[in-house]
Design an enzyme around this catalytic site. Structure first.
Site, PDB file in Angstrom:
ATOM      1  N   GLY A  94       0.828  -1.203   0.000  1.00  0.00           N
ATOM      2  CA  GLY A  94       0.000   0.000   0.000  1.00  0.00           C
ATOM      3  C   GLY A  94       0.864   1.256   0.000  1.00  0.00           C
ATOM      4  N   ASP A 316       0.301  -0.912  13.376  1.00  0.00           N
ATOM      5  CA  ASP A 316       0.735  -2.170  12.763  1.00  0.00           C
ATOM      6  C   ASP A 316       1.031  -3.247  13.804  1.00  0.00           C
ATOM      7  OD1 ASP A 316       0.480  -0.974  10.314  1.00  0.00           O
ATOM      8  OD2 ASP A 316       2.606  -0.487  10.110  1.00  0.00           O
ATOM      9  N   ARG A 347      -7.666  -7.167   9.615  1.00  0.00           N
ATOM     10  CA  ARG A 347      -6.869  -7.716  10.732  1.00  0.00           C
ATOM     11  C   ARG A 347      -7.696  -7.962  11.985  1.00  0.00           C
ATOM     12  NH1 ARG A 347      -1.196  -4.444   9.655  1.00  0.00           N
ATOM     13  NH2 ARG A 347      -0.399  -5.969   8.166  1.00  0.00           N
TER      14      ARG A 347
END
Ligand code: S3P
Length: 434
Positions: A94, A316, A347
């Site tokens: 990305g 993250d 996620r």
């Protein structure tokens, strides 16, 4: 590839992690926009950053790859790139796609960027909207939101004053890279700060960029010169080792040369809040980025609340923090994390589904997770093609009862190809099988 994880082997010793992925992308992109040569040491070994290099080569940039992660880039100046004669392929990355769109806004030619099936599902409207305002002609699938993306840049980039609707470093960076070719001042306003590697790197290259509170101003059309850059170790990769060392009793690990940019150190704050002992040693600075060695010892953790304004600083690391929460005493509540649904995979859904297979009590909320700590059970789980999922599940396997098998784990190549070797050198039992 599958990973087979044998639990209960304590971790001891010292290690390094690959060069920071976010900083590596920026060093390559900004080095390509500079005049003269940029030499980068410790460039990320992950596939994502190699995609950025391949796209830049397709745009006419000469890149020499030397031994030990050293890379030389011969910059093309702010708008000296060449029209590519084929599709630009950002793979799973990305950051490559969004930042490259910023660079291409100031190039007066036509390109098409695509990516793998995961990237072709990720939202691009967030960068297309400001870049169209800056003068790029952009067409994309599904009502101008999804890749592949066609872009015709311009040699007349308009400057904007843009308030970011979400705290995204990729959107901020795309606007700033486009603004490098704008006639006058580009202004970006952020309500919540996101990682600031682009701002630091542009300043290091000599670009006239100033930051006052939450307002970033950049003067365009000011040439920059090639630099020497040393990439710090990636704290997002170190996070898996940190969590493992905290969770496996009797462990003590030193991770050397890790980037500790305050916009990225939420993992240290959350682990400490949960009861971990982490020493930050030998603090220093490499090309405007703070770096340190991190000493981590095992500890019993307790549940915590993780939400804004902390969230963008641990974005993250949520998959591996969910694993830490699963082994902590009590409940952990993660909120304000809806962005995780549009990462390499959803996620929140992926973490809940796989940790449940490992006997974890976990509830999915629209914007987060509620996790009750307990004893994990070894299981056969899958990565959902997401590198951070694969490594978080491997950490879960280290503290589970019995063996854990992680399917579809080849995706660790995206950011940390040596993960099993680095972990095993510290004493872990992680076997990679084809
Ligand atoms: C990144 C920014 C973050 C992060 C991603 C890397 C970057 O994404 O999740 O892994 O290098 O700018 P967003 O900007 O979409 O929040």
């Amino acid at each position: 590839m599958i990973l087979c994880v044998t639990p209960d082997k304590k971790l001891n010793g010292s290690c390094c992690v690959p060069g920071d992925k976010s900083i590596s992308h920026r060093a390559a992109l900004i080095g390509s926009m500079a005049d003269g040569k940029t030499v980068i040491h410790n460039f990320s070994k992950g596939a994502d950053c190699w995609r950025t290099l391949q796209c830049l080569e397709a745009l006419g940039v000469e890149i020499q790859q030397q031994e030990n992660g050293k890379i030389c880039i011969l910059g093309r100046g702010l708008n000296g790139f060449c029209e590519p004669d084929d599709l630009l392929d950002a793979g799973n990355s990305g950051t490559t796609m969004r930042l490259l769109l910023g660079l291409l806004t100031g190039q007066d030619f036509f390109s098409i960027i695509t990516g793998d099936p995961s990237l072709r599902r990720r939202p691009m409207g967030r960068v297309i909207d400001p870049l169209v305002k800056m003068g790029a002609d952009i067409r994309a699938r599904c009502d101008n939101t999804l890749p592949p993306i066609c872009i015709r840049g311009t040699n007349n980039v308009h400057t904007v004053e843009y308030t970011l609707p979400i705290p995204s470093a990729q959107v901020k960076s795309a606007i700033l890279l486009a603004g490098m070719n704008g006639k006058g001042q580009t202004t970006v306003i952020q309500k919540l700060p996101s990682r600031d590697h682009t701002e630091r790197m542009l300043q290091y290259f000599g670009a006239p960029l100033t930051i006052k509170g939450n307002v970033i101003c950049l003067q365009g059309r000011r040439p920059i010169n090639g630099q020497l850059i040393q990439i710090p170790g990636d704290i997002s990769s170190a996070a898996f080792i940190m969590a493992a060392a905290v969770l496996v009793p009797g462990s003590e690990v030193l991770i050397r040369d890790v980037g500790i940019n305050p916009t990225r150190t939420g993992i240290l704050d959350v682990l400490k809040l949960m009861g971990a002992e982490i020493d930050v040693l030998e603090q220093r600075s490499w090309n405007g980025e703070p770096v340190a060695d991190l000493m981590i010892r095992s500890a019993q953790l307790k549940g915590a609340e993780i939400k804004d304004p902390l969230l963008p600083r641990v974005l993250d690391e949520i998959p591996v923090l969910a694993v830490a929460a699963a082994a902590a005493e009590g409940e952990t509540v993660i909120s304000d994390a809806a962005e995780l649904r549009v990462k390499e995979t959803d996620r929140l859904k992926a973490v809940a589904s796989e940790l449940r297979k490992m006997n974890v009590e976990i509830k999915e909320k629209p914007d987060g997770l509620i996790i009750r700590g307990g004893q994990l059970r070894g299981a056969r789980v899958k990565s959902w093609g997401d590198h951070r999922m694969a490594m978080a599940l491997a950490v879960a396997g280290l503290i589970a009862d019995g063996e854990t098998i992680i399917e579809d784990a080849g995706c660790i190549d995206i950011s940390f190809p040596d993960f099993p070797d680095v972990m095993n050198a510290l004493g872990a039992g992680i076997r990679a099988e084809n």
